[in-house]
Design a protein around this motif. Structure first.
Motif, short mmCIF file in Angstrom:
data_model
loop_
_atom_site.label_atom_id
_atom_site.label_comp_id
_atom_site.label_asym_id
_atom_site.label_seq_id
_atom_site.Cartn_x
_atom_site.Cartn_y
_atom_site.Cartn_z
N VAL A 5 0.87 -1.28 -0.17
CA VAL A 5 0.13 -0.01 0.02
C VAL A 5 0.95 1.22 0.05
O VAL A 5 1.81 1.36 0.67
CB VAL A 5 -0.90 0.03 1.19
N GLU A 6 0.69 2.28 -0.82
CA GLU A 6 1.47 3.37 -1.21
C GLU A 6 0.42 4.70 -1.09
O GLU A 6 -0.74 4.47 -1.65
CB GLU A 6 2.27 3.42 -2.19
N LEU A 7 0.83 5.61 -0.26
CA LEU A 7 -0.17 6.92 -0.54
C LEU A 7 0.50 8.06 -1.05
O LEU A 7 0.28 9.28 -0.82
CB LEU A 7 -0.56 7.07 1.06
N GLY A 8 1.00 7.74 -2.07
CA GLY A 8 1.79 8.84 -2.82
C GLY A 8 3.04 8.11 -3.52
O GLY A 8 3.58 7.35 -3.43
N GLY A 9 3.54 9.19 -4.56
CA GLY A 9 4.67 8.73 -5.53
C GLY A 9 4.52 7.44 -6.26
O GLY A 9 3.14 7.32 -6.73
N GLY A 10 5.35 6.87 -6.72
CA GLY A 10 5.18 5.94 -7.80
C GLY A 10 6.40 5.27 -8.25
O GLY A 10 7.66 5.65 -7.75
N TYR A 11 6.59 4.53 -9.15
CA TYR A 11 7.75 4.00 -9.94
C TYR A 11 7.69 4.03 -11.39
O TYR A 11 6.52 4.06 -12.00
CB TYR A 11 7.80 2.33 -9.35
N ARG A 12 8.84 3.82 -12.03
CA ARG A 12 9.08 3.63 -13.33
C ARG A 12 9.54 2.32 -13.65
O ARG A 12 10.53 1.87 -12.80
CB ARG A 12 9.85 4.67 -13.93
N PRO A 13 8.93 1.47 -14.45
CA PRO A 13 9.34 0.23 -14.76
C PRO A 13 10.96 0.18 -14.97
O PRO A 13 11.65 -1.07 -14.60
CB PRO A 13 8.66 -0.34 -15.81
N GLU A 14 11.51 1.01 -15.68
CA GLU A 14 12.96 1.06 -16.38
C GLU A 14 13.77 1.04 -15.00
O GLU A 14 15.07 0.50 -14.81
CB GLU A 14 13.06 2.24 -17.25
N ALA A 47 0.48 -1.81 -10.94
CA ALA A 47 -0.21 -0.89 -9.97
C ALA A 47 -1.82 -0.84 -10.24
O ALA A 47 -2.27 -1.19 -11.04
CB ALA A 47 0.47 0.54 -10.72
N VAL A 48 -2.29 -0.64 -8.96
CA VAL A 48 -3.58 -0.80 -8.72
C VAL A 48 -4.05 0.61 -8.17
O VAL A 48 -3.42 0.91 -7.13
CB VAL A 48 -4.10 -1.72 -7.68
N SER A 49 -5.07 1.28 -8.79
CA SER A 49 -5.72 2.63 -8.36
C SER A 49 -6.74 2.17 -7.48
O SER A 49 -7.71 1.39 -7.68
CB SER A 49 -5.98 3.38 -9.48
N VAL A 50 -6.61 3.03 -6.29
CA VAL A 50 -7.91 3.18 -5.50
C VAL A 50 -8.15 4.44 -5.28
O VAL A 50 -7.59 5.48 -4.95
CB VAL A 50 -7.14 2.70 -4.11
N GLY A 51 -9.69 4.97 -5.65
CA GLY A 51 -10.15 5.90 -5.79
C GLY A 51 -9.38 6.71 -6.66
O GLY A 51 -9.12 6.41 -7.92
N THR A 52 -8.98 7.97 -6.22
CA THR A 52 -8.03 8.90 -7.33
C THR A 52 -6.59 8.73 -7.06
O THR A 52 -5.83 9.27 -7.79
CB THR A 52 -8.42 10.59 -6.82
N GLY A 53 -6.22 7.62 -6.29
CA GLY A 53 -4.82 7.29 -6.11
C GLY A 53 -4.21 6.81 -7.71
O GLY A 53 -5.02 6.08 -8.07
N ARG A 54 -3.04 6.98 -7.74
CA ARG A 54 -2.35 6.15 -8.94
C ARG A 54 -0.89 6.06 -8.87
O ARG A 54 -0.28 7.03 -7.95
CB ARG A 54 -2.83 7.12 -10.64
N PHE A 56 -2.08 1.99 -4.89
CA PHE A 56 -1.87 3.55 -4.74
C PHE A 56 -3.09 4.07 -4.32
O PHE A 56 -4.24 4.05 -4.99
CB PHE A 56 -1.51 4.12 -6.01
N ALA A 57 -3.20 5.06 -3.28
CA ALA A 57 -4.46 5.30 -2.77
C ALA A 57 -4.18 6.77 -2.06
O ALA A 57 -3.30 7.32 -1.89
CB ALA A 57 -5.12 4.59 -1.49
N PRO A 58 -5.13 7.73 -2.16
CA PRO A 58 -5.14 9.06 -1.78
C PRO A 58 -4.68 9.16 -0.11
O PRO A 58 -4.84 8.32 0.69
CB PRO A 58 -6.32 9.63 -1.81
#
Length: 367
Positions: free
Chosen positions: A173-182, A200-207, A238-240
Motif C-alpha cells: 500500500v502506497e499513499l503517494g509517489g510511484g515507480y517507473r518500470p525501467e 499498479a492498482v488505483s484506489v479512488g483517485t490514487g495512481r 496507490f491510494a489518496p
C-alpha cells in the motif's frame, strides 16, 4: 461551497464478531465464508441507502465482504445527513511536499437515529493528509554507514534457499509517489535476478505517479521485497493519503482474488492523529486479513518513542500498533554478509538520524 461534491465511505457493522481464535491462531477462512459469516448484512446496506437517500445522498458502490459503501452528495447534503460542519483548510504534507488543501470537519459526527448501531465509521468527509512514509536517508556526516544488499541480508537471516515466492502474491500500500518500470529493471539487473511482475492498482483517485518525494518509499518497498521474492507477483495499491483512502486500499488488497500471502505497509502516524472511528475501521480490516491468512507487516516508525509528535511524551505509531498487524522495527546490524556471522545487532537509534518506533498503545489493550 454548499454545492461542492463530497464522496465518503461508510463502514457497516459485522453480521457477527470474528472469533478471537480465528485472528490469532493458525486457522484461516476462505473469502466467501468470511463474507457470509462476518461481512455486512444486505438489509443493513439497503437501510442505509433508503435513509441517506432522503437527504439526497446517493450510494455508488457496495461491498458486503469488506462492509464498505461508497456514497456521494454535495457538501450541504452530507452535513445535513451527518450533522457536522465542513470548511476548507490546509495542512503540511507528511510526505514532505507543499501544504495540502483539504476539507476540515469541525464538531461531532452523527448518523440518523434510524441507522443507530448499523454504521461503524463515516470516512472521507474530512480528507486531511493522514500518514507519512517511514524511511530515513543516511547522511555521510552521521558516521560510518554499513549497507547490505537484500540478498546479503537473506544469508544473515537464513532466508530459506531455493525460495523465490513463485505462485504467491505480495500486496503493498502506497499513499503517494510511484515507480517507473525501467528503474526497477536497472535495480534488479544489478542484483542479477529477474524483475518481478509489478502491477499498479488505483484506489479512488490514487495512481502510480512517479516524480514525488514519496518515490523513495515506493521503490524501497518494491525492491526489497522483489530482491528475495522475485518470483512473486507484486500488486501495489496507490491510494489518496487520507484515512478513507488508506483503509480502502488495505481492504481492497486483503479481499482481492487471489488472496495475497502478505501485505506490506510502510506508512503511518501517531495513534492520536487518528480519529477513534478510523482506528476501529482500520483494525477491523486487519482482522479480516488475519482471518484470511494474510500477514500484514507494518513499519513501526522512525522517530523513536516521540513518533514525530514533539510533546516530550511517548507515542506509538498506527497501524503498527494494531493487535492484528506485525509491527516491524529496525536494527543497526554489523555482520559478515558472506558467512552470515553477526558481529553485533542492536535497536536502531541514538545517533541523531532517527530511531525505530515502539511502545505501549493507548488505543488497544495489552495482549
Amino acid at each position: 461551497a454548499a454545492s461542492a461534491p463530497v464522496e465518503a465511505t461508510i463502514v457497516l457493522r459485522r453480521r457477527a464478531e470474528v472469533p478471537h481464535e480465528l485472528v490469532t491462531g493458525p486457522e484461516t477462512i476462505p473469502q466467501p465464508e468470511l463474507a457470509e459469516r462476518y461481512g455486512a448484512e444486505p438489509a443493513d446496506a439497503d437501510r442505509v441507502r433508503d435513509v441517506l437517500g432522503r437527504f439526497g445522498v446517493r450510494v455508488t458502490d457496495v461491498d458486503l465482504a469488506s462492509r464498505q459503501m461508497r456514497v456521494t452528495g454535495t457538501a450541504e447534503q452530507m452535513t445535513a445527513a451527518f450533522r457536522t460542519e465542513l470548511s476548507r483548510a490546509a495542512s503540511p504534507d507528511p510526505a514532505g511536499g507543499a501544504p495540502v488543501e483539504h476539507r476540515h470537519r469541525e464538531g461531532t459526527l452523527e448518523v440518523p437515529a434510524e441507522l443507530d448501531g448499523l454504521i461503524v465509521a463515516v470516512l472521507g468527509l474530512d480528507d486531511r493528509p493522514q500518514a507519512r512514509p517511514h524511511l530515513r536517508r543516511a547522511h555521510a556526516e552521521e558516521g560510518r554507514q554499513i549497507s547490505y544488499k537484500p540478498s546479503e541480508l537473506a544469508n544473515v537471516y537464513h532466508f530459506p534457499p531455493g525460495t523465490d515466492g513463485s505462485g504467491q502474491v505480495l500486496a503493498l500500500v502506497e499513499l503517494g509517489g510511484g515507480y517507473r518500470p525501467e528503474e526497477l529493471d536497472t535495480y534488479f539487473r544489478s542484483l542479477g535476478v529477474p524483475t518481478p511482475r509489478v502491477t499498479a492498482v488505483s484506489v479512488g483517485t490514487g495512481r502510480n505517479h512517479p516524480g514525488e518525494d514519496a518515490d523513495d518509499e515506493v521503490l524501497l518497498d518494491i525492491q526489497v521485497a522483489g530482491a528475495l521474492a522475485y518470483g512473486a507477483e507484486q500488486k501495489v495499491y496507490f491510494a489518496p493519503n487520507t484515512d478513507q483512502g488508506f483503509i480502502s486500499a488495505v481492504s481492497q488488497a486483503v479481499h482481492a482474488t487471489p488472496t495475497p500471502a502478505a501485505l506490506s505497509i510502510s506508512w503511518g502516524s501517531a495513534e492520536e492523529f487518528w480519529t477513534e472511528q478510523a482506528r476501529a475501521a482500520f483494525d477491523e480490516a486487519l482482522a479480516d486479513a488475519a482471518a484470511l491468512g494474510v500477514t500484514v507487516c507494518v513499519a513501526a516508525g522512525d522517530d523513536g518513542s516521540d513518533d514525530g509528535v514533539h510533546d516530550g511524551r511517548a507515542h506509538t505509531d498506527f497501524p503498527a500498533s494494531s493487535p492484528h498487524a506485525l509491527a516491524c522495527g529496525g536494527t543497526s546490524l554489523d555482520a559478515d554478509p558472506t558467512t552470515g556471522e553477526v558481529r553485533s545487532e542492536r535497536v536502531w537509534g541514538g545517533n541523531g538520524g532517527g530511531a525505530t518506533g515502539g511502545g505501549v498503545s493507548v488505543a488497544f489493550g495489552l495482549p
